[in-house]
Design a protein around this motif. Structure first.
Motif, PDB file in Angstrom:
ATOM      1  N   THR A   6      42.456  -0.608 -42.838  1.00 31.34           N
ATOM      2  CA  THR A   6      43.191   0.035 -41.684  1.00 31.34           C
ATOM      3  C   THR A   6      44.854  -0.537 -41.827  1.00 31.34           C
ATOM      4  O   THR A   6      44.881  -1.602 -42.327  1.00 31.34           O
ATOM      5  N   GLU A   7      45.388   0.101 -40.953  1.00 36.73           N
ATOM      6  CA  GLU A   7      47.031  -0.326 -41.003  1.00 36.73           C
ATOM      7  C   GLU A   7      47.060  -1.839 -40.433  1.00 36.73           C
ATOM      8  O   GLU A   7      47.855  -2.649 -40.847  1.00 36.73           O
ATOM      9  N   GLU A   8      46.202  -1.912 -39.262  1.00 38.91           N
ATOM     10  CA  GLU A   8      46.263  -3.262 -38.796  1.00 38.91           C
ATOM     11  C   GLU A   8      45.698  -4.383 -39.421  1.00 38.91           C
ATOM     12  O   GLU A   8      46.147  -5.485 -39.651  1.00 38.91           O
ATOM     13  N   GLU A   9      44.804  -4.089 -40.324  1.00 38.97           N
ATOM     14  CA  GLU A   9      44.248  -5.022 -41.540  1.00 38.97           C
ATOM     15  C   GLU A   9      45.263  -5.600 -42.489  1.00 38.97           C
ATOM     16  O   GLU A   9      45.368  -6.747 -42.629  1.00 38.97           O
ATOM     17  N   LEU A  10      46.001  -4.456 -42.828  1.00 38.31           N
ATOM     18  CA  LEU A  10      46.991  -4.735 -43.804  1.00 38.31           C
ATOM     19  C   LEU A  10      48.114  -5.622 -43.300  1.00 38.31           C
ATOM     20  O   LEU A  10      48.719  -6.468 -43.765  1.00 38.31           O
ATOM     21  N   GLY A  11      48.585  -5.145 -42.079  1.00 40.19           N
ATOM     22  CA  GLY A  11      49.407  -6.131 -41.229  1.00 40.19           C
ATOM     23  C   GLY A  11      49.092  -7.346 -41.108  1.00 40.19           C
ATOM     24  O   GLY A  11      49.957  -8.394 -41.188  1.00 40.19           O
ATOM     25  N   ASN A  12      47.869  -7.717 -40.829  1.00 36.41           N
ATOM     26  CA  ASN A  12      47.212  -9.104 -40.610  1.00 36.41           C
ATOM     27  C   ASN A  12      47.346  -9.810 -41.954  1.00 36.41           C
ATOM     28  O   ASN A  12      47.827 -10.907 -42.016  1.00 36.41           O
ATOM     29  N   PHE A  17      50.128 -13.761 -45.201  1.00 29.14           N
ATOM     30  CA  PHE A  17      50.701 -14.234 -46.415  1.00 29.14           C
ATOM     31  C   PHE A  17      52.034 -14.927 -46.209  1.00 29.14           C
ATOM     32  O   PHE A  17      52.216 -15.711 -46.581  1.00 29.14           O
ATOM     33  N   LEU A  18      52.723 -14.190 -45.326  1.00 27.07           N
ATOM     34  CA  LEU A  18      54.153 -14.534 -45.081  1.00 27.07           C
ATOM     35  C   LEU A  18      54.125 -15.917 -44.393  1.00 27.07           C
ATOM     36  O   LEU A  18      54.966 -16.889 -44.700  1.00 27.07           O
ATOM     37  N   ARG A  19      53.323 -16.383 -43.278  1.00 33.11           N
ATOM     38  CA  ARG A  19      53.206 -17.375 -42.660  1.00 33.11           C
ATOM     39  C   ARG A  19      52.785 -18.347 -43.639  1.00 33.11           C
ATOM     40  O   ARG A  19      53.356 -19.844 -43.466  1.00 33.11           O
ATOM     41  N   THR A  20      51.954 -18.378 -44.328  1.00 30.95           N
ATOM     42  CA  THR A  20      51.537 -19.215 -45.358  1.00 30.95           C
ATOM     43  C   THR A  20      52.770 -19.541 -46.446  1.00 30.95           C
ATOM     44  O   THR A  20      52.996 -20.819 -46.489  1.00 30.95           O
ATOM     45  N   ARG A  54      53.612  -9.925 -34.031  1.00 24.99           N
ATOM     46  CA  ARG A  54      52.996  -8.592 -34.127  1.00 24.99           C
ATOM     47  C   ARG A  54      52.336  -8.235 -35.447  1.00 24.99           C
ATOM     48  O   ARG A  54      51.430  -7.473 -35.522  1.00 24.99           O
ATOM     49  N   GLY A  55      52.932  -8.858 -36.523  1.00 23.90           N
ATOM     50  CA  GLY A  55      52.173  -8.412 -37.591  1.00 23.90           C
ATOM     51  C   GLY A  55      52.868  -6.704 -38.382  1.00 23.90           C
ATOM     52  O   GLY A  55      52.451  -6.482 -39.280  1.00 23.90           O
ATOM     53  N   THR A  56      53.963  -6.313 -37.605  1.00 23.62           N
ATOM     54  CA  THR A  56      54.377  -4.923 -38.018  1.00 23.62           C
ATOM     55  C   THR A  56      55.870  -5.470 -38.042  1.00 23.62           C
ATOM     56  O   THR A  56      56.341  -6.049 -37.169  1.00 23.62           O
ATOM     57  N   LEU A  76      49.893  -7.473 -55.061  1.00 27.06           N
ATOM     58  CA  LEU A  76      49.209  -6.847 -54.060  1.00 27.06           C
ATOM     59  C   LEU A  76      47.835  -7.599 -53.894  1.00 27.06           C
ATOM     60  O   LEU A  76      47.263  -7.805 -52.761  1.00 27.06           O
ATOM     61  N   GLU A  77      47.446  -8.087 -54.972  1.00 28.09           N
ATOM     62  CA  GLU A  77      45.998  -9.051 -54.908  1.00 28.09           C
ATOM     63  C   GLU A  77      46.087 -10.423 -54.306  1.00 28.09           C
ATOM     64  O   GLU A  77      44.980 -10.925 -54.248  1.00 28.09           O
ATOM     65  N   ASP A  78      47.336 -10.594 -54.210  1.00 28.39           N
ATOM     66  CA  ASP A  78      47.652 -11.891 -53.548  1.00 28.39           C
ATOM     67  C   ASP A  78      47.518 -11.946 -51.902  1.00 28.39           C
ATOM     68  O   ASP A  78      47.407 -12.815 -51.198  1.00 28.39           O
ATOM     69  N   LEU A  79      47.441 -10.927 -51.356  1.00 24.66           N
ATOM     70  CA  LEU A  79      47.407 -10.643 -50.052  1.00 24.66           C
ATOM     71  C   LEU A  79      46.032 -10.801 -49.336  1.00 24.66           C
ATOM     72  O   LEU A  79      45.105 -10.977 -49.930  1.00 24.66           O
TER      73      LEU A  79
END
Length: 79
Positions: A6-12, A17-20, A54-56, A76-79
C-alpha cells in the motif's frame, strides 16, 4: 513481491529509512533543515518534523534530504 502493498506501507518504509539515516548522521531535524537549505529547499525544524511524522512528502523533500545527508544513492531494497 513488490516494494510495498500500500501507499501507507511505502510511506512508513521511507519515513523509517530517513529517520534511521538522520540518526546515523548525528544531525538533528534542525540541522537537516539547515543542510537542506544549502540545496535550495525551504525547510525548518517544524516542517521536517511534520513531514517525517506524516510519512508523506514530495520527492523534492526526499531528494533534498538525501543530498543533505550526503548520500549518493538509494537502493529500493534498502527500504
Amino acid at each position: 513481491m513488490g516494494l510495498a502493498k500500500t501507499e501507507e506501507e511505502l510511506g512508513n518504509k521511507i519515513k523509517t529509512f530517513l529517520r534511521t539515516k538522520i540518526a546515523e548522521s548525528d544531525l538533528t531535524y534542525e540541522g537537516l533543515a539547515k543542510e537542506m537549505k544549502k540545496h535550495g529547499l525551504r525547510e525548518t525544524k517544524a516542517s521536517v518534523t511534520n513531514k517525517l511524522a506524516r510519512g508523506t512528502f514530495p520527492a523534492t523533500f526526499l531528494l533534498g534530504a538525501l543530498a543533505a545527508l550526503e548520500m549518493e544513492g538509494l537502493r529500493l531494497e534498502d527500504l
